[in-house]
Write an enzyme that holds these catalytic residues in place. Structure first.
Site, short mmCIF file in Angstrom:
data_model
loop_
_atom_site.label_atom_id
_atom_site.label_comp_id
_atom_site.label_asym_id
_atom_site.label_seq_id
_atom_site.Cartn_x
_atom_site.Cartn_y
_atom_site.Cartn_z
N ASP A 30 45.59 36.47 47.11
CA ASP A 30 45.19 37.17 45.90
C ASP A 30 46.41 37.88 45.31
O ASP A 30 47.20 38.49 46.03
CB ASP A 30 44.07 38.18 46.21
CG ASP A 30 43.36 38.66 44.96
OD1 ASP A 30 42.18 38.32 44.78
OD2 ASP A 30 43.99 39.36 44.13
N ILE A 31 46.54 37.82 44.00
CA ILE A 31 47.71 38.40 43.33
C ILE A 31 47.67 39.93 43.36
O ILE A 31 48.69 40.58 43.19
CB ILE A 31 47.79 37.87 41.87
CG1 ILE A 31 49.20 37.94 41.34
CG2 ILE A 31 46.81 38.60 40.96
CD1 ILE A 31 49.40 37.17 40.03
N ASN A 87 31.74 37.32 44.42
CA ASN A 87 31.23 38.12 43.31
C ASN A 87 30.58 37.22 42.27
O ASN A 87 31.02 36.09 42.06
CB ASN A 87 32.37 38.92 42.67
CG ASN A 87 32.96 39.94 43.62
OD1 ASN A 87 32.25 40.54 44.43
ND2 ASN A 87 34.28 40.15 43.54
N VAL A 96 37.03 36.02 37.40
CA VAL A 96 37.50 34.65 37.23
C VAL A 96 36.29 33.73 37.42
O VAL A 96 35.65 33.75 38.48
CB VAL A 96 38.62 34.28 38.21
CG1 VAL A 96 39.00 32.82 38.07
CG2 VAL A 96 39.84 35.18 37.99
N HIS A 100 34.83 31.49 43.90
CA HIS A 100 35.84 31.72 44.95
C HIS A 100 35.27 32.70 45.95
O HIS A 100 34.49 33.58 45.61
CB HIS A 100 37.14 32.25 44.35
CG HIS A 100 36.95 33.42 43.43
ND1 HIS A 100 36.48 33.26 42.13
CD2 HIS A 100 37.11 34.74 43.61
CE1 HIS A 100 36.39 34.44 41.56
NE2 HIS A 100 36.75 35.37 42.44
N HIS A 102 36.37 35.57 48.56
CA HIS A 102 37.43 36.48 49.00
C HIS A 102 37.38 36.57 50.53
O HIS A 102 36.32 36.88 51.09
CB HIS A 102 37.21 37.89 48.45
CG HIS A 102 37.29 38.01 46.96
ND1 HIS A 102 38.40 38.53 46.31
CD2 HIS A 102 36.40 37.70 45.98
CE1 HIS A 102 38.17 38.56 45.01
NE2 HIS A 102 36.97 38.05 44.77
P1 AMP Z 1 36.74 38.21 41.12
O1 AMP Z 1 36.93 39.55 40.47
O2 AMP Z 1 35.77 38.19 42.26
O3 AMP Z 1 36.44 37.14 40.08
O4 AMP Z 1 38.12 37.86 41.79
C1 AMP Z 1 39.17 37.32 41.07
C2 AMP Z 1 40.41 37.59 41.88
O5 AMP Z 1 41.42 36.73 41.41
C3 AMP Z 1 40.94 39.02 41.76
O6 AMP Z 1 40.96 39.63 43.04
C4 AMP Z 1 42.35 38.83 41.17
O7 AMP Z 1 43.28 39.73 41.72
C5 AMP Z 1 42.64 37.39 41.54
N1 AMP Z 1 43.59 36.69 40.70
C6 AMP Z 1 43.59 36.64 39.33
N2 AMP Z 1 44.59 35.86 38.91
C7 AMP Z 1 45.22 35.40 40.01
C8 AMP Z 1 46.34 34.55 40.23
N3 AMP Z 1 47.02 33.99 39.20
N4 AMP Z 1 46.72 34.29 41.50
C9 AMP Z 1 46.06 34.83 42.52
N5 AMP Z 1 44.99 35.64 42.39
C10 AMP Z 1 44.58 35.92 41.15
#
Ligand code: AMP
Length: 114
Positions: A30-31, A87, A96, A100, A102
Site C-alpha cells: 500500500d502506498i 472496504n 479505489v 482489494h 488489505h
Molecule cells: P480502500 O480505501 O479500501 O479503497 O483502499 C485503497 C488503498 O489503496 C488505500 O489504502 C491507498 O493508500 C491505496 N493506494 C491508492 N493508490 C495506490 C497506489 N498507486 N499504489 C499502492 N496503493 C495505493
C-alpha cells in the site's frame, strides 16, 4: 468503465512494489501504509465493489484470501496474527473501486471501526 488505478498497476502502466503475482491475483505494498505490513491483494479481474461480485467470482475471491494468507506467512507475521479487510463503498471507506483485500499486520492492532 474507466480503468482503475489497480488495473494500471496490473498492466505496469504505473509502478508498485509487487510482492506476489499469479495468473489471477496480484499483491503490492500500500502506498500509504497503516501498519508495518500493509499489502493490497487484488484480483486481476476488475470488480468494482464486493457488492458487484457474483457466485461466479467465489473461487477467485477465495484465491485472494488464500494468497493473503500465503503472503502473511512469507512476511513472517502469520503466527503473530494479522487482519484482512475489504472496504465497500463510501461508509465502508472504499476509495479505489476495484476489489482489494488489505493485509495489515506487523504490530498489535486495535479494534476500532472508526
Ligand atoms: P480502500 O480505501 O479500501 O479503497 O483502499 C485503497 C488503498 O489503496 C488505500 O489504502 C491507498 O493508500 C491505496 N493506494 C491508492 N493508490 C495506490 C497506489 N498507486 N499504489 C499502492 N496503493 C495505493
Amino acid at each position: 468503465m474507466s480503468e482503475s488505478i489497480f488495473t494500471k498497476i496490473i498492466k505496469r502502466e504505473i509502478p508498485a512494489n509487487i510482492v506476489f503475482e499469479n495468473e489471477e491475483v496480484i499483491a503490492f505494498e500500500d502506498i500509504s501504509p497503516k501498519a508495518p505490513v500493509h499489502i493490497l491483494v487484488v484480483p486481476k479481474k476488475h470488480i468494482a465493489t464486493i457488492n458487484d461480485a457474483g457466485v461466479e467470482d467465489a473461487e477467485l475471491l477465495g484465491k485472494v484470501i488464500l494468497a493473503a494468507a500465503e503472503i502473511a506467512k512469507s512476511k513472517g507475521i502469520a503466527e503473530r496474527g494479522y487482519r484482512l479487510v475489504i472496504n465497500c463503498n463510501e461508509e465502508g471507506g472504499q476509495s479505489v473501486f476495484h476489489i482489494h483485500c488489505h493485509l495489515i499486520g506487523g504490530k498489535k492492532l486495535s479494534w476500532n471501526p472508526d
